[in-house]
Scaffold this motif. Structure first.
Motif, short mmCIF file in Angstrom:
data_model
loop_
_atom_site.label_atom_id
_atom_site.label_comp_id
_atom_site.label_asym_id
_atom_site.label_seq_id
_atom_site.Cartn_x
_atom_site.Cartn_y
_atom_site.Cartn_z
N VAL A 76 1.39 2.79 -9.86
CA VAL A 76 1.79 3.10 -8.63
C VAL A 76 3.13 3.72 -8.72
CG1 VAL A 76 2.48 2.10 -6.51
CG2 VAL A 76 0.57 0.95 -7.77
N ARG A 77 3.35 4.82 -8.32
CA ARG A 77 4.50 5.49 -8.22
C ARG A 77 4.90 5.92 -6.37
NH1 ARG A 77 4.34 3.72 -12.19
NH2 ARG A 77 4.24 4.56 -14.31
N ALA A 78 6.18 5.44 -6.05
CA ALA A 78 6.41 5.77 -4.85
C ALA A 78 7.98 5.92 -4.45
CB ALA A 78 5.98 4.46 -3.80
N GLU A 79 8.35 6.78 -3.52
CA GLU A 79 9.73 7.15 -3.30
C GLU A 79 9.89 6.98 -1.63
OE1 GLU A 79 11.97 7.89 -5.59
OE2 GLU A 79 10.75 8.15 -7.48
N ASP A 80 10.94 6.27 -1.56
CA ASP A 80 11.75 6.15 0.15
C ASP A 80 13.05 5.98 -0.02
OD1 ASP A 80 11.94 5.97 2.58
OD2 ASP A 80 11.59 3.69 2.38
N PRO A 81 13.83 7.22 0.36
CA PRO A 81 15.37 7.35 0.51
C PRO A 81 15.97 6.01 1.30
CG PRO A 81 14.48 9.12 1.81
CD PRO A 81 13.33 8.70 1.22
N HIS A 82 15.03 5.63 2.03
CA HIS A 82 15.59 4.91 3.13
C HIS A 82 15.29 3.13 2.51
CE1 HIS A 82 16.06 7.81 6.12
NE2 HIS A 82 14.90 8.10 5.82
N LYS A 83 14.69 3.05 1.32
CA LYS A 83 14.80 1.65 0.75
C LYS A 83 13.86 0.68 1.64
CE LYS A 83 18.98 1.83 -1.73
NZ LYS A 83 20.35 1.37 -1.77
N GLY A 84 12.52 1.27 2.17
CA GLY A 84 11.91 0.36 2.88
C GLY A 84 10.83 -0.42 2.21
N TRP A 85 10.28 -1.26 2.85
CA TRP A 85 9.03 -2.21 2.08
C TRP A 85 7.99 -1.37 1.58
CZ3 TRP A 85 8.12 -6.91 5.97
CH2 TRP A 85 9.03 -7.60 5.85
N PHE A 86 7.38 -1.97 0.34
CA PHE A 86 6.21 -1.21 -0.07
C PHE A 86 5.37 -2.35 -0.44
CE2 PHE A 86 3.41 0.53 -3.19
CZ PHE A 86 2.80 1.86 -2.65
N GLN A 87 4.07 -2.49 0.05
CA GLN A 87 3.25 -3.60 -0.32
C GLN A 87 1.79 -3.26 -0.50
OE1 GLN A 87 3.70 -7.55 1.69
NE2 GLN A 87 1.94 -6.98 2.55
N MET A 88 1.08 -3.60 -1.42
CA MET A 88 -0.20 -3.46 -1.55
C MET A 88 -1.02 -4.52 -1.90
SD MET A 88 -0.46 0.16 -4.22
CE MET A 88 -2.21 0.13 -3.95
N HIS A 89 -2.21 -4.81 -1.46
CA HIS A 89 -3.25 -5.91 -1.78
C HIS A 89 -4.47 -5.21 -2.15
CE1 HIS A 89 -0.36 -8.03 0.92
NE2 HIS A 89 -0.82 -9.17 0.14
N TYR A 90 -5.31 -6.15 -2.59
CA TYR A 90 -6.84 -5.96 -2.67
C TYR A 90 -7.44 -6.92 -1.97
CZ TYR A 90 -7.69 -8.73 -7.08
OH TYR A 90 -8.00 -9.90 -7.78
N HIS A 91 -8.77 -6.72 -1.49
CA HIS A 91 -9.70 -7.53 -0.77
C HIS A 91 -10.96 -7.30 -1.29
CE1 HIS A 91 -7.28 -7.40 3.19
NE2 HIS A 91 -6.54 -6.46 2.34
N TRP A 92 -11.69 -8.77 -1.37
CA TRP A 92 -12.85 -8.76 -1.91
C TRP A 92 -13.43 -10.08 -1.52
CZ3 TRP A 92 -13.52 -9.56 -7.89
CH2 TRP A 92 -13.09 -10.71 -8.34
N GLY A 93 -15.04 -10.14 -1.74
CA GLY A 93 -15.49 -11.50 -0.99
C GLY A 93 -16.81 -11.45 -1.44
N ASP A 94 -17.60 -12.65 -1.19
CA ASP A 94 -19.03 -12.51 -1.32
C ASP A 94 -19.69 -12.07 -0.11
OD1 ASP A 94 -19.12 -13.95 -3.73
OD2 ASP A 94 -18.52 -15.71 -2.87
N SER A 95 -19.08 -11.92 1.05
CA SER A 95 -19.70 -11.10 2.19
C SER A 95 -18.47 -10.47 2.96
CB SER A 95 -20.01 -12.46 3.31
OG SER A 95 -19.08 -12.95 3.70
N PRO A 96 -18.75 -9.40 3.82
CA PRO A 96 -17.86 -8.76 4.26
C PRO A 96 -16.94 -9.55 5.09
CG PRO A 96 -20.28 -7.73 4.88
CD PRO A 96 -20.32 -9.13 4.12
N SER A 97 -17.21 -10.91 5.75
CA SER A 97 -16.47 -11.41 6.41
C SER A 97 -14.99 -12.05 5.60
CB SER A 97 -17.08 -12.61 7.37
OG SER A 97 -17.52 -13.44 6.36
N ASP A 98 -15.27 -12.07 4.28
CA ASP A 98 -14.41 -12.42 3.30
C ASP A 98 -13.13 -11.44 3.30
OD1 ASP A 98 -15.50 -14.77 2.81
OD2 ASP A 98 -16.78 -13.81 1.02
N LEU A 99 -13.46 -10.30 3.80
CA LEU A 99 -12.30 -9.28 3.59
C LEU A 99 -11.46 -9.30 4.77
CD1 LEU A 99 -14.81 -6.09 2.91
CD2 LEU A 99 -13.65 -7.41 1.23
N ARG A 100 -11.64 -10.30 5.78
CA ARG A 100 -10.62 -10.29 6.74
C ARG A 100 -8.85 -10.72 6.36
NH1 ARG A 100 -12.80 -11.42 11.89
NH2 ARG A 100 -10.95 -12.61 12.23
#
Length: 485
Positions: A402-426
């Motif tokens: 992951v490479r990211a640039e922001d001159p304003h020093k903002g938040w950067f956040q990433m997640h992953y979602h998984w589960g046994d059923s689509p509802s687990d992705l909430r």
């Protein structure tokens, strides 16, 4: 898919189309530039605005855009988007043109043009086999006929280049101004820039504007798109929904060359289209437009405890937008859109049913609600973009840089979602990257085997993601889950 011979014509669906002007990636070959010329019934362009190319990437009507250059699977391509629903009534034809400034088309191997819908269906493909000393080529044209649209494989070359073409279409010096871009390096994907906001007026294309072609059985890349498009406004003036193209989806591509959002390309080799997308709540995209503060109702029968959907936001004048579901503490969107564009996950109500959204923006905005199956494929290679985004990964365990640039020093956040059923992705399963003062983000994270969703949840950064195979010495720490309703 229709492979065409010179002079042949075929109907095309009156929906937004992606158009590739491509060729084989051959060292030392001339650079090929793509352009679209919008012609009046007289057969002439009306002015310089009717010439769309890399330096003038958007027609004022929003009907035609140059969305970038990419490479992969031994192919190079420049990509245009032609939204046939937005072509002005006094435009009769749209020419698809290629030009060479540093050689002739006889030196270009595997020249072709390819048209596909946003769901990945290839509707026409024409390969040029008789090029010699030409420096400009009209590869094909989209034209009106009996209330619909057709595509003709033209294959007309000009040894005197764009100047000769200008004489035919009345463009004068306007057409000759469409000089080629810098060559694409074979070492890494190009990251072109499409300046300016996306026009919002009129009936526009839905979805993310993703272009993801791969290598076809024919001469050029196949196309695999994540979002769906359609035609015809709803009865409500600020809302529209579109039926999917009646043509069945294309088969899985062997390679990937994509450009999306502000014209940022990706290169890689995708896995098979996920079979579990049929388990997701399926619906046609819903488009809502407005200006300033407004409340809209997403009138969809969301199932109880259903999986999230994708909310895409586009703004015209101002980057900042707020989208909130009444009664919830957290906003769906409360952020800047670096390129007037962003996509995020939106979780429906637990009880299901329609969803109300309160929107605030100082100018014109457009929201598109998309099913989760519209997530962008995240495959081996590099992809670049900005702001929030939603990806799907279906392959084996991998390493993500992951490479990211922001001159304003903002938040950067990433997640992953998984589960046994689509509802687990909430809810997300794991946070991958978190930088609360992230002017410059440099991270390397492990992704488990898919299917998983990968989201950029907070960002006003310009980012680049590179996915590589996982180190064979490291165990796969995530078992593959298969989602079933």
């Amino acid at each position: 898919m229709t492979h065409m011979i010179k002079g042949a014509n075929a109907p095309v669906p009156a929906v937004p189309l992606r158009v590739a002007v491509g060729r084989q990636s051959t060292p030392g070959a001339p650079t090929v530039s793509a352009a679209a010329l919008l012609l009046a019934p007289s057969g002439a362009v009306r002015g310089e605005a009717d010439i769309v190319f890399h330096d003038r990437p958007a027609h004022p009507s929003g009907a035609v855009r140059h969305v970038g250059t990419g490479q992969g699977a031994g192919q190079l391509a420049e990509w245009l988007e032609v939204d046939l629903l937005r072509v002005e009534p006094d435009v009769q034809r749209v020419l698809i043109v290629g030009s060479c400034a540093d050689g002739t088309f006889g030196q270009v191997h595997g020249l072709y043009t390819q048209l596909s819908t946003f769901d990945g269906t290839i509707v026409a493909q024409y390969a040029v086999t008789d090029a010699t000393a030409e420096t400009a080529f009209v590869l094909g044209e989209l034209y009106r006929r009996d209330g619909g649209w057709r595509f003709r494989a033209v294959g007309q070359g000009y040894e005197d280049g764009l100047a000769g073409l200008a004489q035919d279409v009345g463009g004068g010096g306007v057409v000759t101004a469409a000089s080629p871009p810098a060559p694409v390096s074979s070492a890494s994907p190009a990251v072109p820039s499409v300046s300016g906001p996306v026009p919002l007026a009129g009936v526009g294309k839905t979805g993310s504007g993703v272009v993801a072609p791969g290598a076809p059985s024919g001469p050029g890349p196949d196309a695999y798109g994540a979002d769906r498009v359609s035609a015809g406004p709803s009865p409500v003036s600020d809302s529209a929904s579109y039926p999917t193209s009646p043509i069945s989806p294309a088969s899985a591509p062997a390679g990937l060359v994509s450009a999306y959002g502000a014209g940022t390309p990706a290169v890689g080799t995708p896995s098979e289209p996920p079979s579990w997308t049929s388990d997701f709540f399926a619906f046609e995209p819903r488009v809502y437009r407005g200006k300033g503060a407004k409340t809209v109702t997403v009138d969809l029968p969301f199932p109880p405890n259903g999986e999230p959907v994708i909310l895409e936001a586009r703004t015209e004048e101002y980057n900042f937008i707020s989208v909130k579901i009444p009664g919830r503490e957290d906003d769906v969107f409360l952020s800047d859109l670096p390129d007037h564009y962003g996509r995020t996950l939106m979780v429906p109500n637990r009880k299901g049913g329609p969803l109300t959204l309160k929107v605030r923006n100082s100018g014109a905005w457009q929201l598109t609600v998309l099913p989760l199956s519209a997530a962008l494929p995240l495959d081996f290679g590099t992809i670049a973009g900005s702001g929030r985004e939603v990806f799907v990964r279906t392959g084996p365990a991998a390493e993500l840089k992951v490479r990211a640039e922001d001159p304003h020093k903002g938040w950067f956040q990433m997640h992953y979602h998984w589960g046994d059923s689509p509802s687990d992705l909430r809810r997300p399963a794991k946070r991958l990257v978190y930088e609360w003062n992230g002017r410059r983000v440099r991270e390397k994270v492990a992704l488990p085997s898919g299917p998983i969703l990968v989201t950029i949840d907070k960002s006003r950064h310009q980012w680049e993601l590179t996915l590589d195979p996982a180190d064979a010495s490291e165990p796969d720490r995530g078992a593959r889950r298969v989602w079933r309703r």
